[in-house]
Design a protein around this motif. Structure first.
Motif, PDB file in Angstrom:
ATOM      1  N   VAL A   1     -26.870 147.066  46.859  1.00 39.97           N
ATOM      2  CA  VAL A   1     -25.424 146.888  45.741  1.00 39.97           C
ATOM      3  C   VAL A   1     -26.184 146.611  44.562  1.00 39.97           C
ATOM      4  O   VAL A   1     -26.479 146.827  43.705  1.00 39.97           O
ATOM      5  N   VAL A   2     -24.487 147.543  44.498  1.00 36.96           N
ATOM      6  CA  VAL A   2     -24.291 148.215  42.352  1.00 36.96           C
ATOM      7  C   VAL A   2     -22.989 147.172  41.882  1.00 36.96           C
ATOM      8  O   VAL A   2     -22.079 147.248  43.048  1.00 36.96           O
ATOM      9  N   MET A   3     -22.623 146.441  41.405  1.00 35.21           N
ATOM     10  CA  MET A   3     -22.278 145.259  40.562  1.00 35.21           C
ATOM     11  C   MET A   3     -22.152 145.849  39.035  1.00 35.21           C
ATOM     12  O   MET A   3     -22.624 146.000  38.826  1.00 35.21           O
ATOM     13  N   THR A   4     -20.507 145.579  38.925  1.00 39.86           N
ATOM     14  CA  THR A   4     -19.747 145.287  37.168  1.00 39.86           C
ATOM     15  C   THR A   4     -19.269 144.245  37.889  1.00 39.86           C
ATOM     16  O   THR A   4     -18.652 143.496  38.205  1.00 39.86           O
TER      17      THR A   4
ATOM     18  N   ARG B   1     -24.200 134.582  31.534  1.00 45.47           N
ATOM     19  CA  ARG B   1     -25.553 134.824  31.182  1.00 45.47           C
ATOM     20  C   ARG B   1     -26.780 134.752  32.926  1.00 45.47           C
ATOM     21  O   ARG B   1     -25.601 133.707  33.804  1.00 45.47           O
ATOM     22  N   LEU B   2     -27.149 135.780  33.092  1.00 48.11           N
ATOM     23  CA  LEU B   2     -27.584 135.675  34.514  1.00 48.11           C
ATOM     24  C   LEU B   2     -29.588 135.515  33.825  1.00 48.11           C
ATOM     25  O   LEU B   2     -29.901 136.112  33.903  1.00 48.11           O
TER      26      LEU B   2
ATOM     27  N   THR C   1     -25.480 145.760  37.068  1.00 48.85           N
ATOM     28  CA  THR C   1     -26.697 144.637  38.147  1.00 48.85           C
ATOM     29  C   THR C   1     -27.073 145.432  39.366  1.00 48.85           C
ATOM     30  O   THR C   1     -25.094 146.198  40.191  1.00 48.85           O
ATOM     31  N   ILE C   2     -27.894 146.023  39.666  1.00 53.10           N
ATOM     32  CA  ILE C   2     -28.463 146.507  41.355  1.00 53.10           C
ATOM     33  C   ILE C   2     -29.048 145.773  41.872  1.00 53.10           C
ATOM     34  O   ILE C   2     -30.316 145.460  41.514  1.00 53.10           O
TER      35      ILE C   2
ATOM     36  N   ARG D   1     -32.126 146.817  38.487  1.00 55.51           N
ATOM     37  CA  ARG D   1     -30.755 146.421  37.112  1.00 55.51           C
ATOM     38  C   ARG D   1     -30.518 145.149  36.298  1.00 55.51           C
ATOM     39  O   ARG D   1     -29.964 144.764  37.626  1.00 55.51           O
ATOM     40  N   THR D   2     -30.552 144.152  35.726  1.00 56.78           N
ATOM     41  CA  THR D   2     -29.719 143.196  35.708  1.00 56.78           C
ATOM     42  C   THR D   2     -29.380 143.664  34.099  1.00 56.78           C
ATOM     43  O   THR D   2     -29.973 143.473  33.155  1.00 56.78           O
TER      44      THR D   2
END
Length: 298
Positions: free
Chosen positions: A57-60, A67-68, A87-88, A133-134
């Protein structure tokens, strides 16, 4: 971290797992017959574990900031969801997420076999593990994902071709920027042969029901999808999707200028899902509505 590729019985479809965790349905989702999808979500606060999924899952995040917090064992990653970051979640990985408020997010569900195909077509040695990735800065991937949702034309053939191109382009980018062993791609030299270009143009000019998938176009040329897209753009200056979109609008112009067909009939003949979708696509290309353009031309 090694991306565990789990047996099918232990994995969830990515879109189904996201629907369970986010407790809502996507605003929009478009999937491909051979796997993978792009979805746009708006969801509230999240405090839950995302279970291992089949696809990467790749997201933007197209709008807003939030905040994450991502916990995997003793590892904690913090970040801020905002435009220009990605984020991946690699396939097979699991983590607890804590997000205190609303999030606007676009997600690409990327099958591992797509990464493997792109790697083979691009003559890479292999596919390394994707990195978790975050909220990682990556303006290129962020813009590609956002355009994948925003650039839909309301035409089944056009939208499918665009998603196919975009998925391959995003896979290329992910391999280059987010793999443990970054990929290096050799530039494509030269365009299509005159015969291959003629066949591609003939297929793209066919009626609205013709198969204009990237796989069909590449097969006609005897090339992989990866190399066909690059060679086609080298020959024409446009991607296959951009060429077809321009061709459809030129067809519409001829019909608007030379016939008395209703605009809704022109939209249907060219494969658009509605008159509204056609008018939006026409205005995007010309700056005018079909009705105003016809009136001016006459």
């Amino acid at each position: 971290m090694h991306n565990r590729i789990l047996p099918s019985g232990e994995r969830r479809a990515a879109d189904a797992e996201m629907a369970r965790v986010l407790r809502t349905a996507p605003i929009r989702i478009a999937s491909e017959p051979f796997g993978g999808a792009i979805a746009h979500w708006k969801h509230g606060a999240l405090h839950d574990v995302v279970e291992p999924m089949t696809d990467h899952v790749v997201m933007t995040y197209p709008t807003g900031t939030q905040r994450l917090e991502r916990r995997s064992g003793r590892l904690v990653a913090l970040g801020t969801a905002r435009t220009g970051v990605v984020t991946i979640i690699p396939a097979g990985s699991s983590a607890r997420w804590d997000i205190p408020g609303a999030v606007d997010v676009i997600q690409l569900y990327l099958p591992h076999r797509t990464l493997e195909r792109v790697a083979v077509e691009a003559d890479m040695a292999g596919v390394g593990d994707l990195l978790e990735r975050t909220a990682h800065p990556d303006l290129i991937t962020s813009r590609l994902l956002t355009s994948a949702v925003e650039a839909m034309d309301g035409s089944a053939a056009l939208d499918a071709l665009f998603r196919q191109q975009m998925t391959d382009l995003l896979a290329t980018r992910v391999l280059a920027a987010h793999a443990g062993t970054p990929a290096r791609f050799q530039p494509t030299l030269g365009g299509l042969s005159p015969t291959a270009l003629r066949r591609a143009v003939e297929r793209l000019r066919s009626d609205a029901e013709a198969d204009v998938s990237l796989a069909a176009l590449a097969s006609d040329a005897g090339l992989s999808r990866f190399h066909f897209c690059r060679a086609f753009k080298e020959s024409t200056g446009l991607s296959p999707h951009a060429w077809l979109r321009q061709h459809r609008i030129e067809q519409a112009m001829n019909m608007l200028r030379n016939t008395d067909e209703y605009i809704v009939s022109i939209a249907a003949a060219l494969g658009y899902s509605s008159q509204t979708a056609f008018a939006a696509a026409f205005r995007k290309m010309t700056g005018e509505t079909p009705r105003d353009w016809r009136r001016r031309m006459r």
